[in-house]
Design an enzyme around this catalytic site. Structure first.
Site, mmCIF file in Angstrom:
data_model
loop_
_atom_site.group_PDB
_atom_site.id
_atom_site.type_symbol
_atom_site.label_atom_id
_atom_site.label_comp_id
_atom_site.label_asym_id
_atom_site.label_seq_id
_atom_site.Cartn_x
_atom_site.Cartn_y
_atom_site.Cartn_z
ATOM 1 C CB SER A 11 36.214 46.761 52.994
ATOM 2 O OG SER A 11 35.604 47.855 52.379
ATOM 3 N N GLY A 12 38.057 47.928 50.572
ATOM 4 C CA GLY A 12 38.834 49.083 50.140
ATOM 5 C C GLY A 12 40.062 48.755 49.327
ATOM 6 C CB THR A 16 33.780 47.657 43.781
ATOM 7 O OG1 THR A 16 33.234 46.950 44.893
ATOM 8 C CG2 THR A 16 32.662 48.235 42.953
ATOM 9 C CG ASN A 63 36.032 51.375 50.866
ATOM 10 O OD1 ASN A 63 36.393 52.374 50.245
ATOM 11 N ND2 ASN A 63 35.566 50.312 50.272
ATOM 12 C CB SER A 66 32.563 49.623 52.106
ATOM 13 O OG SER A 66 32.589 48.267 52.491
ATOM 14 C CB SER A 67 30.877 45.981 47.923
ATOM 15 O OG SER A 67 31.356 46.633 46.783
ATOM 16 N N GLY A 282 35.210 41.571 51.305
ATOM 17 C CA GLY A 282 36.522 41.111 51.753
ATOM 18 C C GLY A 282 36.526 40.699 53.209
ATOM 19 C CD GLU A 284 36.403 45.117 55.934
ATOM 20 O OE1 GLU A 284 37.011 46.159 55.642
ATOM 21 O OE2 GLU A 284 35.180 45.060 56.089
#
Length: 851
Positions: A11-12, A16, A63, A66-67, A282, A284
């Site tokens: 993530s991050g 996106t 993040n 974050s999605s 993502g 993680e």
């Protein structure tokens, strides 16, 4: 049918943002004719990102945006390449109670005060349990942007208001506190029940009953079973999570209803093409990885397997198509990990579903024991029971999977409950019976009666597995384009690049795997025409064009001449080059030849340009010179014609209009006009007497000095100058002044009187006094007319430094002196109406000093 897959290690990294850039690029390059309907569709597709980001993204430890869901969007294009609609699929919205999602903070910090009052919300995030630990997110200004985006997409005002009512409901649910009175469970802050009833458009007593009781059907009997304190808290949190999930799915469905292509007929509208954009969570590794992270990491394994299969499949198909022998290549196969998770009867999802379907109380520890029993010999699975010496794992809590990207330990705490996704039927009936039609539509299963037997719903793991299988099948049918996102550091700095971290990400993303696959065979391949177009200048046989039987033969001759025939293979339509060193050498030779070709072309072209420019300049010069001669001669002939008989004209040609000169003679025209007017003026003054000439010079000097400053200059009358000797102006005192003037002339030796006049003087005591003013060629005298013009003050004329006059109708004059003792007077006398003596005074002084 193409698909852009935004993929990353964690993530991050920018998935996106990358997906938004792709959509913005598509929007920017389409619809050159600016059709209104296409612009509307483009705007809705872009605005959907804003809404989904607000309701599907959250702040995490790693993040700020974050999605927490996966998104796959299909964008449909017509035969002209303009977007005409789309469809969104979402995967696994992480159930965190809605608390840390951006939309909650946007509502609390960004909504107008009146709206917050209607929702019974305070503008203080710390007042609400669900978001107290979520941290502060600077997204408050986005509240209006999200609301406007929803309006643009097509949400009605009532629907938007319902969305914010649901968010407020979640916040209030988090603040509900349960207590006990003996064996009876109570709601401590019961005022919130009426607030929830108002927001959910249902009765307060129904809300309270659903929170404290559970309706159970036993055969034909229906009983209300009261919750324990723990059950009530669990039901409250489950309701908050379920409401938010239903809200998010409803928003996605509502967007799809609006943007989906309807009534598309290929026979009428032409070929329909699709571009997909996948923005997926993502891979993680956290300290305490949950059920949701396990699903997310499984998703990434699934997509990584697809990536490797597509790469190898494309490679093998291309080799077979070109007739090049295919060499088997060993690579890390993710399929063993995918099977570990999703395989029927043996996979982790299957074991989890089996544990959830068992009768009786099943705990997370029992699920872990079942995993240990079925996967004990699996090379990519372990736990503390299977590895007793591994102190990084906790007994009866953790298991570890050796993923392609690294080892990840998962905590089984919550796996059973999250997989069951249990929500009491009472809540579903409560929300279905709401008078709000939007809220009612989100809970269709609430219409079932209490005694009606329903099929066991699919578990969260099964639903997610099925959606991932469907997603991979969809991606496999399209041409994929991977957008690999790398997160260079963990501190969100644009300047820090951690090499080891990025190297690990590159390995995970399969980029090295792709390079290994390419290097094992032929790393570079190009079509023969394209190869020739780029490198033909290297060989004399192919430059500028070859006369060989085919492009393939020309490429062979070129590579043989360079000595690279041992490092290449020739396919049917392409040349395959094994090592990059060959490409580098070809590029170096090409770069050297390009320099020589460019220099040669520059030399030839510059010579051509210089010759063309010289011919144009020479022709233009000849034309300009001939044209100028013609225009000059035409102008001179016209001037000569118009002013031919000027001496015999009454006004000496003043009425004659001058012809327009050519540009080259404009300065000459100004000089010529000045000469003419000098001649014209000379003809007017040549017969004047010396006295008249003096007066003419004075009037000219006045006109030049005061033109535009005063309306009355006295130019239309004769100037007498010495008005005090005039019996018309001073009938009783003219003789007295004459005697005084004569005495002063003998005494001061002046030659002539320049100006004399009666004046009115204002002294320093603000009293007006009558005085007389005499100006000679040597002195300025102030006289007293009452005392027979006795001189009161004498100022040498060289001490006068200047004269100031007023622009009005008065005749105020200030004589400035070197000793700063200025003389201020107002001229008087019998003069024609609208005339004055100021102009005469100024002109006389100017003409005197000019001489």
């Amino acid at each position: 049918r193409k698909t852009f897959i935004c993929d990353t290690w964690e993530s991050g990294a920018g998935k996106t943002e990358a997906s938004k850039y792709i959509m913005q690029y598509i929007a920017a390059i389409t619809n050159p004719s600016q059709r209104a309907e296409v612009e509307r569709v483009k705007n809705m597709l872009l605005k959907s990102n804003c809404v989904l980001e607000a309701f599907g993204n959250a702040k995490t430890n790693r993040n700020d945006n974050s999605s927490r869901f996966g998104k796959y969007m299909d964008i449909n294009f017509d035969f002209k390449g303009d977007p005409i609609g789309g469809h969104i699929n979402n995967y696994l919205l992480e159930k965190v109670g809605g608390g840390v999602f951006k939309c909650i903070f946007q509502l609390v910090k960004g909504a107008p005060d009146a709206q917050l009052r209607s929702l019974h919300i305070q503008r203080d995030p710390t007042a609400y349990t669900y978001i107290k630990v979520g941290g502060q997110i600077k997204v408050f200004a986005d509240f209006k942007a999200v609301t406007d985006a929803m309006k643009v997409i097509g949400f009605t005002t009532e629907e938007i208001q319902t969305v914010y009512k649901i968010l407020a409901t979640i916040l209030h649910l988090g603040n509900l506190k349960f207590g006990s009175d003996g064996d009876v469970t109570l709601i401590e802050n019961s005022k919130l029940v009426s607030v929830l009833g108002d927001l959910l458009s249902t009765k307060d007593e129904n809300v309270e009953k659903a929170l404290l009781y559970r309706t159970v059907a036993t055969g034909r009997d229906v009983i209300d079973k009261q919750h324990t304190h723990q059950e009530a808290s669990y039901g409250r949190d489950a309701l908050a999570k379920a409401i938010y999930e239903r809200l998010f799915c409803w928003i996605v469905g509502r967007i799809n209803d609006i943007i989906e292509v309807k009534n598309y007929d290929a026979r009428v509208h032409g070929k329909n093409t699709v571009i997909g954009v996948l923005d997926i969570y993502g891979f993680e590794i956290f300290q305490n990885n949950s059920f949701e992270q396990f699903c997310i990491n499984y998703c990434n394994e699934k997509l990584q397997q697809l990536f490797i299969q597509l790469v190898l499949k494309q490679e093998q198909e291309e080799y077979e198509r070109e007739g090049i022998p295919w060499k088997h290549i060993d690579y890390f196969n993710n399929q063993i990990i995918v099977d570990l998770v999703e395989q029927q009867h043996k996979g982790i999802f299957a074991v989890l579903d089996e544990a959830c379907m068992n009768v009786g109380k099943v705990t997370d520890e029992m699920f872990l024991q079942a995993l240990n029993g079925k996967l004990a010999k699996h090379a990519h699975y372990t736990s503390r029971k299977l590895s007793p010496t591994d102190k990084n794992l906790e007994f009866d809590r953790d298991f570890r999977i050796r993923h392609y990207a690294g080892n990840v330990a998962y905590s089984v705490v919550g796996f059973i409950d999250k997989n069951k996704d249990t929500l009491f039927q009472d809540f579903k009936r409560l929300l279905y019976n709401s008078s709000n039609p939007v809220l009612k539509a989100m809970w269709p299963e609430g219409k079932l009666s209490i005694t009606e037997v329903t099929k066991r719903p699919l578990t969260a793991a099964t639903l997610f597995k099925n959606s991932m299988i469907s997603l991979v099948e969809n991606l496999a049918r399209k041409e994929p384009y991977y957008v690999r996102c790398i997160k260079p550091n963990d501190v969100k700095s644009p300047l820090l690049f951690e090499h080891e971290r990025c190297k690990h990400q590159v390995e995970y993303l399969g980029l090295l795997e792709n390079v290994r696959v390419r290097r094992a065979g032929f790393a570079n391949r190009q079509l023969y025409p394209r190869f020739l177009q780029r490198y033909k200048m290297i060989s004399e046989f192919t430059w500028p064009n070859h006369d060989l039987p085919s492009d393939k033969e020309a490429v062979k001759r070129l590579l043989q001449g360079c000595g690279f025939e041992h490092d290449v293979a020739y396919g049917k339509t392409k040349v395959f080059i094994r090592t990059p060193r060959t490409i580098f050498s070809l590029e170096e030779q090409r770069a050297e030849m390009v320099k020589r070709i460019v220099l040669f072309l520059q030399k030839v072209w510059r010579g051509t340009l210089a010759r063309k420019r010289y011919r144009r300049m020479r022709a233009a010069h000849i034309i300009i010179r001939a044209y100028r001669r013609y225009k000059v001669k035409s102008y001179i002939r016209e001037v000569n014609r118009r002013f031919k008989n000027v001496r015999g004209m009454k006004d000496h040609g003043k009425h004659v209009k001058w012809p327009t000169p050519p540009k080259v003679l404009r300065k000459f025209e100004d000089i010529f006009i000045k000469i003419y007017f000098r001649w014209w003026a000379w003809t007017l003054i040549k017969d004047l007497s010396p006295e008249q000439l003096v007066q003419i010079r004075a009037k000219v000097a006045t006109l030049e000095c005061l033109k535009g400053q005063r309306a009355d200059l006295g130019l239309q009358r004769a100037w007498e100058g010495n008005y005090l000797v005039s019996k018309k102006d001073s009938p009783g005192t003219a003789s007295s002044f004459t005697l005084v003037s004569s005495d002063l002339q003998r005494k001061d030796k002046f030659m002539r009187v320049l100006f004399s006049c009666n004046v009115r003087k204002i002294n320093r005591f603000n009293k007006a006094e009558d005085r007389a003013l005499l100006i000679t060629d040597r002195h300025l005298y102030k006289m007293d007319p009452v005392k027979q013009y006795k001189p009161m003050k004498s100022i040498p004329l060289y001490n006068v430094t200047g004269v100031s006059i007023s622009p009005g109708k008065d005749q105020l004059v200030v004589f400035h002196t070197k000793d700063n003792r200025d003389l201020i007077v107002c001229l008087q006398g019998m003069v024609p109406a609208g005339d004055s003596r100021i102009g005469e005074l100024v002109g006389t002084l100017l003409s005197h000093f000019k001489r």
